[in-house]
Every structure is written in structure tokens, then in C-alpha cells.
Design a protein around this motif. Structure first.
Motif, PDB file in Angstrom:
ATOM      1  N   ALA A   1      19.541  26.180  36.246  1.00  0.00           N
ATOM      2  CA  ALA A   1      20.027  27.166  37.204  1.00  0.00           C
ATOM      3  C   ALA A   1      21.513  27.007  37.493  1.00  0.00           C
ATOM      4  CB  ALA A   1      19.227  27.072  38.502  1.00  0.00           C
ATOM      5  N   GLU A   2      21.935  25.791  37.793  1.00  0.00           N
ATOM      6  CA  GLU A   2      23.334  25.561  38.132  1.00  0.00           C
ATOM      7  C   GLU A   2      24.247  25.908  36.958  1.00  0.00           C
ATOM      8  OE1 GLU A   2      26.283  21.904  39.252  1.00  0.00           O
ATOM      9  OE2 GLU A   2      24.243  21.796  40.060  1.00  0.00           O
ATOM     10  N   ALA A   3      23.877  25.500  35.773  1.00  0.00           N
ATOM     11  CA  ALA A   3      24.700  25.774  34.588  1.00  0.00           C
ATOM     12  C   ALA A   3      24.793  27.273  34.318  1.00  0.00           C
ATOM     13  CB  ALA A   3      24.139  25.052  33.375  1.00  0.00           C
ATOM     14  N   LYS A   4      23.672  27.979  34.418  1.00  0.00           N
ATOM     15  CA  LYS A   4      23.685  29.421  34.147  1.00  0.00           C
ATOM     16  C   LYS A   4      24.522  30.181  35.168  1.00  0.00           C
ATOM     17  CE  LYS A   4      19.597  30.210  31.416  1.00  0.00           C
ATOM     18  NZ  LYS A   4      18.439  31.047  31.206  1.00  0.00           N
ATOM     19  N   LEU A   5      24.352  29.830  36.446  1.00  0.00           N
ATOM     20  CA  LEU A   5      25.114  30.527  37.483  1.00  0.00           C
ATOM     21  C   LEU A   5      26.601  30.191  37.389  1.00  0.00           C
ATOM     22  CD1 LEU A   5      24.850  32.545  39.718  1.00  0.00           C
ATOM     23  CD2 LEU A   5      24.292  30.680  41.286  1.00  0.00           C
ATOM     24  N   THR A   6      26.915  28.950  37.071  1.00  0.00           N
ATOM     25  CA  THR A   6      28.317  28.566  36.892  1.00  0.00           C
ATOM     26  C   THR A   6      28.939  29.363  35.747  1.00  0.00           C
ATOM     27  OG1 THR A   6      27.909  26.335  37.750  1.00  0.00           O
ATOM     28  CG2 THR A   6      29.874  26.644  36.380  1.00  0.00           C
ATOM     29  N   GLN A   7      28.237  29.453  34.648  1.00  0.00           N
ATOM     30  CA  GLN A   7      28.713  30.245  33.507  1.00  0.00           C
ATOM     31  C   GLN A   7      28.935  31.702  33.924  1.00  0.00           C
ATOM     32  OE1 GLN A   7      29.674  29.610  30.427  1.00  0.00           O
ATOM     33  NE2 GLN A   7      29.681  31.683  29.627  1.00  0.00           N
ATOM     34  N   HIS A   8      28.000  32.230  34.687  1.00  0.00           N
ATOM     35  CA  HIS A   8      28.068  33.634  35.087  1.00  0.00           C
ATOM     36  C   HIS A   8      29.310  33.930  35.937  1.00  0.00           C
ATOM     37  CE1 HIS A   8      26.588  37.626  35.958  1.00  0.00           C
ATOM     38  NE2 HIS A   8      26.730  37.390  37.245  1.00  0.00           N
ATOM     39  N   ILE A   9      29.629  33.037  36.874  1.00  0.00           N
ATOM     40  CA  ILE A   9      30.734  33.341  37.782  1.00  0.00           C
ATOM     41  C   ILE A   9      32.093  32.877  37.273  1.00  0.00           C
ATOM     42  CG2 ILE A   9      29.204  33.349  39.779  1.00  0.00           C
ATOM     43  CD1 ILE A   9      30.449  30.676  40.636  1.00  0.00           C
ATOM     44  N   THR A  10      32.119  32.172  36.146  1.00  0.00           N
ATOM     45  CA  THR A  10      33.397  31.684  35.618  1.00  0.00           C
ATOM     46  C   THR A  10      33.788  32.280  34.271  1.00  0.00           C
ATOM     47  OG1 THR A  10      32.353  29.756  34.576  1.00  0.00           O
ATOM     48  CG2 THR A  10      33.211  29.462  36.822  1.00  0.00           C
ATOM     49  N   SER A  11      32.904  33.035  33.636  1.00  0.00           N
ATOM     50  CA  SER A  11      33.184  33.476  32.267  1.00  0.00           C
ATOM     51  C   SER A  11      33.609  34.939  32.129  1.00  0.00           C
ATOM     52  CB  SER A  11      31.946  33.267  31.394  1.00  0.00           C
ATOM     53  OG  SER A  11      30.927  34.169  31.787  1.00  0.00           O
ATOM     54  N   GLY A  12      33.321  35.757  33.124  1.00  0.00           N
ATOM     55  CA  GLY A  12      33.635  37.175  32.999  1.00  0.00           C
ATOM     56  C   GLY A  12      32.683  37.919  32.089  1.00  0.00           C
ATOM     57  N   GLU A  13      31.471  37.362  31.903  1.00  0.00           N
ATOM     58  CA  GLU A  13      30.488  38.016  31.033  1.00  0.00           C
ATOM     59  C   GLU A  13      30.108  39.402  31.574  1.00  0.00           C
ATOM     60  OE1 GLU A  13      27.347  35.132  31.075  1.00  0.00           O
ATOM     61  OE2 GLU A  13      26.463  35.934  32.880  1.00  0.00           O
ATOM     62  N   LYS A  14      29.591  40.228  30.703  1.00  0.00           N
ATOM     63  CA  LYS A  14      29.192  41.588  31.076  1.00  0.00           C
ATOM     64  C   LYS A  14      27.951  41.555  31.956  1.00  0.00           C
ATOM     65  CE  LYS A  14      31.654  44.268  28.017  1.00  0.00           C
ATOM     66  NZ  LYS A  14      32.492  45.326  28.378  1.00  0.00           N
ATOM     67  N   VAL A  15      27.944  42.454  32.955  1.00  0.00           N
ATOM     68  CA  VAL A  15      26.769  42.648  33.801  1.00  0.00           C
ATOM     69  C   VAL A  15      26.383  44.115  33.727  1.00  0.00           C
ATOM     70  CG1 VAL A  15      27.203  40.731  35.371  1.00  0.00           C
ATOM     71  CG2 VAL A  15      28.225  42.932  35.858  1.00  0.00           C
ATOM     72  N   LYS A  16      25.093  44.362  33.779  1.00  0.00           N
ATOM     73  CA  LYS A  16      24.583  45.720  33.690  1.00  0.00           C
ATOM     74  C   LYS A  16      24.126  46.176  35.071  1.00  0.00           C
ATOM     75  CE  LYS A  16      21.891  48.557  30.610  1.00  0.00           C
ATOM     76  NZ  LYS A  16      21.116  48.561  29.371  1.00  0.00           N
ATOM     77  N   PHE A  17      24.538  47.375  35.442  1.00  0.00           N
ATOM     78  CA  PHE A  17      24.195  47.934  36.737  1.00  0.00           C
ATOM     79  C   PHE A  17      22.975  48.849  36.607  1.00  0.00           C
ATOM     80  CE2 PHE A  17      28.453  46.473  37.154  1.00  0.00           C
ATOM     81  CZ  PHE A  17      28.597  46.139  38.488  1.00  0.00           C
ATOM     82  N   GLU A  18      22.371  49.160  37.760  1.00  0.00           N
ATOM     83  CA  GLU A  18      21.150  49.972  37.754  1.00  0.00           C
ATOM     84  C   GLU A  18      21.351  51.330  37.094  1.00  0.00           C
ATOM     85  OE1 GLU A  18      19.421  50.230  41.649  1.00  0.00           O
ATOM     86  OE2 GLU A  18      18.777  48.137  41.596  1.00  0.00           O
ATOM     87  N   ASP A  19      22.558  51.899  37.214  1.00  0.00           N
ATOM     88  CA  ASP A  19      22.804  53.210  36.605  1.00  0.00           C
ATOM     89  C   ASP A  19      23.061  53.112  35.103  1.00  0.00           C
ATOM     90  OD1 ASP A  19      25.397  52.234  36.373  1.00  0.00           O
ATOM     91  OD2 ASP A  19      26.293  53.724  37.709  1.00  0.00           O
ATOM     92  N   GLY A  20      23.033  51.877  34.565  1.00  0.00           N
ATOM     93  CA  GLY A  20      23.177  51.692  33.128  1.00  0.00           C
ATOM     94  C   GLY A  20      24.560  51.287  32.666  1.00  0.00           C
TER      95      GLY A  20
END
Length: 114
Positions: A69-88
Motif C-alpha cells: 500500500a505505501e509503495a503504491k500510494l507513494t508512486q502514485h503521488i510522486t510520479s505524475g502517472e495518468k488517472v482516469k476520471f468518471e467521465d472517461g
């Protein structure tokens, strides 16, 4: 020293040693909130209500008990990876405004503790 006192003393010492060995530390909630505000996290997230992004209570529930959990969340908030919103549509997740690993860890621990 009496036997009961000795046992209590040993139990306390073992507890402190175990706590220190795990690296467990209390979350500095105020520092986490400051970093979250500076990083504009609250633009999309809140503690308990869904916004454009999931509430941190949802994030904590999703990752509860997961060893990565910690590693995944850290990666998520520090990498700028793409996120998908409900509208697509997709956007790059904003990167947290700190390069200090201790500050990032504190924010991640704060989110996961909700």
C-alpha cells in the motif's frame, strides 16, 4: 525489585524495542495537511467525501492490509502517472510538492490512516 515489577519493566522494554524495530512513527497530521494544501490535493480529494478523486477514507479502505500500500500510494503521488476520471477523460496526477522522502511518507501514512 519484586517479580511483577521486573516483568512489567521487561514488557515495556520489549514493546519499545518492537515499536522502534518496525519504524512505526506517529503521523504528523498537521504537516501532512500542510503538504496536501501546498500540493493542491484538496482540489480533487477530501478526507471523507468523494470529489473528482476518491476520498482518502476510500483510499485507506482500498489498501487496508495490503503490504504494498505505501509503495503504491507513494508512486502514485510522486510520479505524475495518468488517472482516469468518471467521465472517461485522463489526466496526469499532480506530483506532491516535496522531494523529502520523510514528508512524502508522512502524507502517505496520513492518507492510509484515515
Amino acid at each position: 525489585m519484586n517479580t511483577l515489577f521486573k516483568r512489567l519493566l521487561i514488557a515495556c522494554a520489549l514493546s519499545v524495542a518492537m515499536f522502534s524495530a518496525t519504524g512505526a512513527q506517529a503521523v504528523d497530521e498537521e504537516a501532512a495537511r500542510v503538504l496536501a494544501r501546498e500540493s493542491n490535493c484538496f482540489k480533487c480529494h477530501s478526507i471523507s467525501k468523494k470529489g473528482d478523486g476518491p476520498a482518502w477514507k476510500e483510499v485507506a479502505a482500498k489498501y487496508k492490509g495490503k503490504p504494498d500500500a505505501e509503495a503504491k500510494l507513494t508512486q502514485h503521488i510522486t510520479s505524475g502517472e495518468k488517472v482516469k476520471f468518471e467521465d472517461g477523460h485522463e489526466e496526469e496526477h499532480k506530483v506532491v510538492k516535496s522531494k523529502d522522502p520523510a514528508q512524502v511518507k508522512n502524507l502517505v501514512d496520513f492518507i492510509l490512516s484515515r
